[in-house]
Write an enzyme that holds these catalytic residues in place. Structure first.
Site, mmCIF file in Angstrom:
data_model
loop_
_atom_site.group_PDB
_atom_site.id
_atom_site.type_symbol
_atom_site.label_atom_id
_atom_site.label_comp_id
_atom_site.label_asym_id
_atom_site.label_seq_id
_atom_site.Cartn_x
_atom_site.Cartn_y
_atom_site.Cartn_z
ATOM 1 N NE ARG A 55 -4.326 -1.703 1.714
ATOM 2 C CZ ARG A 55 -5.357 -1.922 2.511
ATOM 3 N NH1 ARG A 55 -5.351 -1.446 3.748
ATOM 4 N NH2 ARG A 55 -6.405 -2.596 2.086
ATOM 5 C CE LYS A 110 -21.108 -18.852 6.489
ATOM 6 N NZ LYS A 110 -21.434 -18.283 7.824
ATOM 7 N N GLY A 138 -9.331 -10.028 -0.901
ATOM 8 C CA GLY A 138 -8.183 -10.657 -0.250
ATOM 9 C C GLY A 138 -7.925 -12.085 -0.670
ATOM 10 N N GLY A 143 -13.053 -4.215 0.916
ATOM 11 C CA GLY A 143 -14.457 -3.838 1.050
ATOM 12 C C GLY A 143 -14.928 -2.862 -0.002
#
Length: 397
Positions: free
Chosen positions: A37, A198, A355, A378
């Site tokens: 980053r 999921k 990720g 996110g």
């Protein structure tokens, strides 16, 4: 989308450029253990330095919840940034107040200053106007180079953008350009690969992609819920039976939108989920009560490759199987390598993020072959869901 860029701002020399970066990096023994980053922020920092701006960096680190937590100080990050930039990086022990003002007031054009963790103040996450104003007082212009934090409406990601002339940094600009090319106006045919454990965590992604993709690959544990929706037996496999109706709804909506959903034709099964477990591939119609589905089979991978070869654009989020545990990594690795081969040959614009996805592509050795890989987490997921990102919206022209 049309957003302001650094190139849209003139007369930067001598100006105080408040730059929002994401330096929430992994640490080990008090030192930065992964500088990815930091490296992504270098083009923006160097650009501003070369134009004699006073570069003032803002970032959060960890979750101190508005308290000053010594272990979450950005001081060690300043040290790591110094070695990457090969120049002095000054550090201020606060991001507002006298400590910040004094540090900023002594800067010369072309110098770099990192301010302390913005989340040491409760006003950051609350997007408190007064706190945003205090941040803005140290700048003449605002640059957001932290796409990974753009889904949060915080003071340093959204509030300040309304108080100063604002623009996207180089990394933010690159991310937005590639995501627009992959989702907003993709060259067709377009394939989306969505995996993970999921369905519940990817419902909005699936629903949004049905309207955009020509082919939608559903993999990972979430595919088992779709198999249940088709009336298949899945043995002891991970699934969400309460979402079967939703899976059926997605299947029907895909048909209506001319989006072909690719579900497993064959699967790799085992009776236990451990590394090196005895496994075998079989038809998705033939899973025994004692077995669990842990990966896609070779016929399913071949089907994905055959459809992918027809495509011009690929968006990938999530693994196709339990890739962390051998031998259930094969489908993800083989499909990723095929995508990498097409992208490397210039036949496919391949964009990936998340990720687990990045880890899987690194495991397959094809991360450098993909057109673009987002590390935004996110924010990338919310972009795939079709949601507006506050930090991006604030940069619109």
């Amino acid at each position: 989308m049309s957003f302001r860029k650094i190139d849209d701002i003139s007369d930067i020399a001598g100006k105080r450029a408040l730059v929002r970066v994401d330096f929430n990096v992994p640490m080990a023994d008090g030192k930065v253990s992964d500088a990815t980053r930091l490296e992504r922020a270098l083009p923006t920092i160097r650009d501003l330095v070369s134009r004699s701006a006073k570069v003032i960096l803002l970032s959060h680190f960890g979750r101190p919840k508005g308290a000053r937590v010594p272990e979450m100080s950005l001081a060690p990050v300043a040290e790591a940034l110094r070695s990457l930039l090969d120049c002095e990086v000054h550090f201020a022990e606060d991001c507002i107040g006298d400590a910040a003002k004094i540090a900023v007031s002594t800067m010369r054009g072309g110098e770099v200053l990192l301010l302390e963790n913005t989340r040491f103040h409760a006003g950051e996450e609350a997007n408190d106007p007064a706190f945003a104003q205090e941040l803005a007082e140290n700048g003449d212009l605002y640059i957001n180079d932290a796409f990974s934090a753009a889904h949060r409406a915080h003071a340093s990601t959204e509030g300040v953008a309304h108080l100063l002339p604002a623009a996207a940094g180089r990394a933010m600009e690159r991310e937005l350009d590639y995501l627009a090319a992959a989702l907003s106006a993709p060259e067709r045919p377009m394939m989306a690969v969505v995996g993970g454990a999921k369905v519940s965590t990817k419902l909005d992604v699936l629903t949004n992609l049905i309207d955009k993709a020509d082919y939608l690959v559903v993999g990972g544990g979430m595919a088992n819920t779709f198999l249940l929706a088709l009336g298949r037996t899945i043995g002891k496999s991970l699934a969400e039976p309460d979402l079967v109706a939703k899976a059926q709804e997605i299947i029907e909506k895909a048909k209506a939108n001319a989006c072909e959903i690719l579900l497993p034709q064959d699967v790799v099964v085992a009776t236990e989920f451990v590394a090196g477990a005895k496994s075998n591939a079989k038809s998705a119609d033939d899973v025994a009560a004692t077995e669990m589905i842990l990966d896609l089979g070779p016929a399913s991978v071949d089907q994905i490759a055959e459809k992918m070869e027809r495509c011009k654009t690929l968006v990938w989020n999530g693994p196709l199987g339990a890739f962390e545990t051998e031998p259930f990594h094969v489908a993800t690795v083989e499909a990723a390598r095929f995508a990498g081969k097409l992208a490397r040959a210039g036949k496919l614009v391949a964009v990936a993020g998340g990720g687990d996805t990045v880890a899987a592509l690194n495991q397959a050795g094809v991360a450098d072959d993909f057109t673009y890989i987002s590390t935004a987490g996110g924010a990338f997921l919310e972009w795939m869901e079709g949601k507006s990102l506050p930090g991006v919206e604030a940069l619109r022209k």
